[in-house]
Design a protein around this motif. Structure first.
Motif, mmCIF file in Angstrom:
data_model
loop_
_atom_site.group_PDB
_atom_site.id
_atom_site.type_symbol
_atom_site.label_atom_id
_atom_site.label_comp_id
_atom_site.label_asym_id
_atom_site.label_seq_id
_atom_site.Cartn_x
_atom_site.Cartn_y
_atom_site.Cartn_z
ATOM 1 N N HIS A 163 0.796 -1.160 0.129
ATOM 2 C CA HIS A 163 0.074 -0.075 -0.011
ATOM 3 C C HIS A 163 0.878 1.276 -0.049
ATOM 4 N N GLU B 16 -0.205 3.716 10.779
ATOM 5 C CA GLU B 16 -0.240 4.236 9.258
ATOM 6 C C GLU B 16 -0.755 3.104 8.338
ATOM 7 N N ASP C 37 -3.140 1.029 9.350
ATOM 8 C CA ASP C 37 -4.584 1.567 9.502
ATOM 9 C C ASP C 37 -5.178 2.612 8.577
ATOM 10 N N ARG C 38 -4.411 3.649 8.429
ATOM 11 C CA ARG C 38 -4.911 4.668 7.768
ATOM 12 C C ARG C 38 -4.854 4.447 6.197
ATOM 13 N N ARG C 39 -3.930 3.694 5.792
ATOM 14 C CA ARG C 39 -3.706 3.348 4.489
ATOM 15 C C ARG C 39 -4.835 2.200 4.025
ATOM 16 N N ALA D 166 -7.812 2.070 5.532
ATOM 17 C CA ALA D 166 -8.953 2.965 5.450
ATOM 18 C C ALA D 166 -9.276 3.641 4.142
ATOM 19 N N GLU D 167 -8.212 4.116 3.745
ATOM 20 C CA GLU D 167 -8.180 4.974 2.430
ATOM 21 C C GLU D 167 -8.346 4.108 1.336
ATOM 22 N N ALA D 168 -7.899 2.775 1.195
ATOM 23 C CA ALA D 168 -7.919 1.752 0.191
ATOM 24 C C ALA D 168 -9.423 1.389 0.197
ATOM 25 N N GLY D 169 -10.141 1.237 1.203
ATOM 26 C CA GLY D 169 -11.678 0.679 1.325
ATOM 27 C C GLY D 169 -11.989 -0.632 0.982
ATOM 28 N N SER E 122 -9.572 -4.481 1.195
ATOM 29 C CA SER E 122 -7.944 -4.410 1.111
ATOM 30 C C SER E 122 -7.272 -5.039 2.348
#
Length: 224
Positions: free
Chosen positions: A63, A89, A91-93, A95-98, A101
């Motif tokens: 990611h 980080e 977790d954030r990535r 979440a952004e990938a949705g 993932s």
């Protein structure tokens, strides 16, 4: 596959909870780090933590994350620190990938949290944010195994009221078990004897081979 329960939280949500639980289980307990993990033959507790970190690092890199330098073999405290270091980080990535993932990553980590609890003689968690999405991953994989082996579809039920249909079509058989037992069965942690001893609506022999799928297969000895 259908499920008669509320839609779970996004797949990645339970991942921080797995990290917190594993750290809480191991912090201040260095005497447990070389203990064998019965659900993972030939692994120690250190090997288990190293595995979940390796999986996290692989997903993190895929990611776009840049991994911090790593020198030499690490012991449990350092492995946990490194997992936390990339965790927020990651977790954030995710979440952004949705989408889905992070679902396999979460399922793998949650399954190994349960392995660790069993190895340390502790009870499974009463509730866990990773439980519902991890169950969904296992049921999808098991459903593919049922269909791929030409077995009739069946109904998976927990004693708490959750239910899924495994395989396409109208179920012709059902199995009911406490949620923890059903999860461990789907994740290859229950022997054929233990699987057959679950509450089936009909003779389960035709279904039992479907519990071997992907990385999972029933152990030769009764699992924990």
């Amino acid at each position: 596959m259908t499920a008669t329960r509320p839609v779970p939280a996004p797949d990645f949500v339970g991942y921080p909870e797995v990290r917190r639980h594993i750290r809480a289980l191991l912090d201040g307990r260095p005497g447990t780090h070389r203990r064998p993990v019965p659900a993972c033959p030939k692994w120690t507790v250190t090997d288990l933590v190293g595995h979940v970190l390796e999986k996290a690092e692989g997903v993190f890199a895929r990611h776009g994350g840049v991994l911090p330098p790593r020198e030499g073999p690490l012991e449990v405290p350092e492995l946990l620190d490194r997992w936390d270091e990339i965790g927020d980080e990651l977790d954030r990535r995710l979440a952004e990938a949705g989408g889905r993932s992070g679902e396999v990553l979460v399922m793998d980590a949650y399954t190994h949290e349960l392995d660790l609890r069993a190895a340390l003689g502790g009870p499974p968690p009463v509730e866990h944010l990773a439980g519902a999405p991890s169950f969904d991953v296992l049921v999808r994989g098991f459903s593919g195994s049922v269909a791929g082996r030409g077995r009739p579809p069946g109904r998976l039920r927990t004693t708490g009221g959750a239910a899924w249909t495994a395989g396409p079509g109208r179920p012709g058989i059902s199995v009911t078990a406490p949620a923890h037992e059903l999860y461990r069965a789907l994740a290859g942690r229950r022997s054929l004897g233990q699987l057959a001893a679950l509450d089936w609506s009909a003779a389960p022999a035709r279904w039992l081979p479907a519990f071997t799928w992907g990385p999972f297969s029933p152990p030769l000895r009764p699992g924990v």
